[in-house]
Enzyme design. Sequence first.
Site, PDB file in Angstrom:
ATOM      1  CE1 TYR A 186      -4.093   1.935   0.371  1.00 13.18           C
ATOM      2  CE2 TYR A 186      -2.934   3.101   2.115  1.00 13.18           C
ATOM      3  CZ  TYR A 186      -4.006   2.991   1.249  1.00 13.18           C
ATOM      4  OH  TYR A 186      -4.992   3.959   1.253  1.00 13.18           O
ATOM      5  CB  ILE A 187       3.963   2.169   1.923  1.00 13.35           C
ATOM      6  CG1 ILE A 187       3.345   1.950   3.312  1.00 13.35           C
ATOM      7  CG2 ILE A 187       4.985   3.298   1.899  1.00 13.35           C
ATOM      8  CD1 ILE A 187       2.998   3.149   4.102  1.00 13.35           C
TER       9      ILE A 187
END
Length: 256
Positions: free
Chosen positions: A160-161
């Site tokens: 996600y990052i």
Amino acid sequence: MTPPLKNLAGKVALITGASSGIGAAAARVFTREGARVVLVARREDRLQTLVKELRTAGADASYCTADVQSAPDMQRAVAHTLNTHGRLDAAFNNAGAAAAKTPLHLMDDATYDLIMDTNVRGVWNCLRPQISAMLTTGGGAIVNTSSVAGLVATSVAAPYIAAKHAVIGLTKVAAVEYAPHHIRVNAIAPGLTRSEMVQDWFTRHPAQEAKSKASSPQNRMAEPEEIAEAAAWLCTDHASFITGTTLTIDGGATTW
Ligand code: NDP
């Protein structure tokens, strides 16, 4: 009483991830501001209900079910917009997905693929037909949903990052390439926002709720409308000299 300004009057906007959370709030804000909207997501029942609500309030709204992971689906969604309204002036590329928190070395490839395909390829699949459409009418404004996770790293959310950082990269390159064609491309970086994604996570990890809220100096999470207002404003002509930027909307969470 003076009627409210309609800052998006005459504009046609496509909103992805419109079946819940920030995207559904954006559908209400964009139409309040006078935009004609096309709502995109996979859950047709949600889109049908929201379109009915917006039409009852006097808005011009329709929907197109599509999966942002699919390039043909997003071409179809833009084609639906052009067939219905003849133009595309604004796009809010907001659909996204998060994964269960897992240490990087234990994260499986299927999760990585799902998060990258939804958040990064999803924006990629949106940008190409949207830009093609806007080139034919002389310009437009696009807002991509990144996250504070696109600005700073937190543990146990590696895909996600990485995905949300990539959304900012795509935003910058599109802004540079299409500025000469009067297409502005910006990103927003919301902090913790009350939505299904977050409620699901708090249900699975109840202890996290207070801790997460405390990460903001305002000691709360955002309401979806607070994020949607910023996205809508970036699509108005009031933001005419803003392109390639990322607007952080996090109650100060990345400040301290
Ligand atoms: P929700 O879970 O409420 O909304 C996610 C939306 O994305 C839904 O409408 C969902 O619709 C849609 N979506 C997901 N996958 C796909 C897909 N493959 N194709 C089409 N649509 C898809 O969460 P939020 O409103 O919070 O999320 C909106 C965006 O905001 C996301 O990009 C998220 O990463 C970002 N964000 C959220 C934060 C938060 O704290 N809530 C913080 C920072 C960023 P459907 O399932 O019907 O397809």
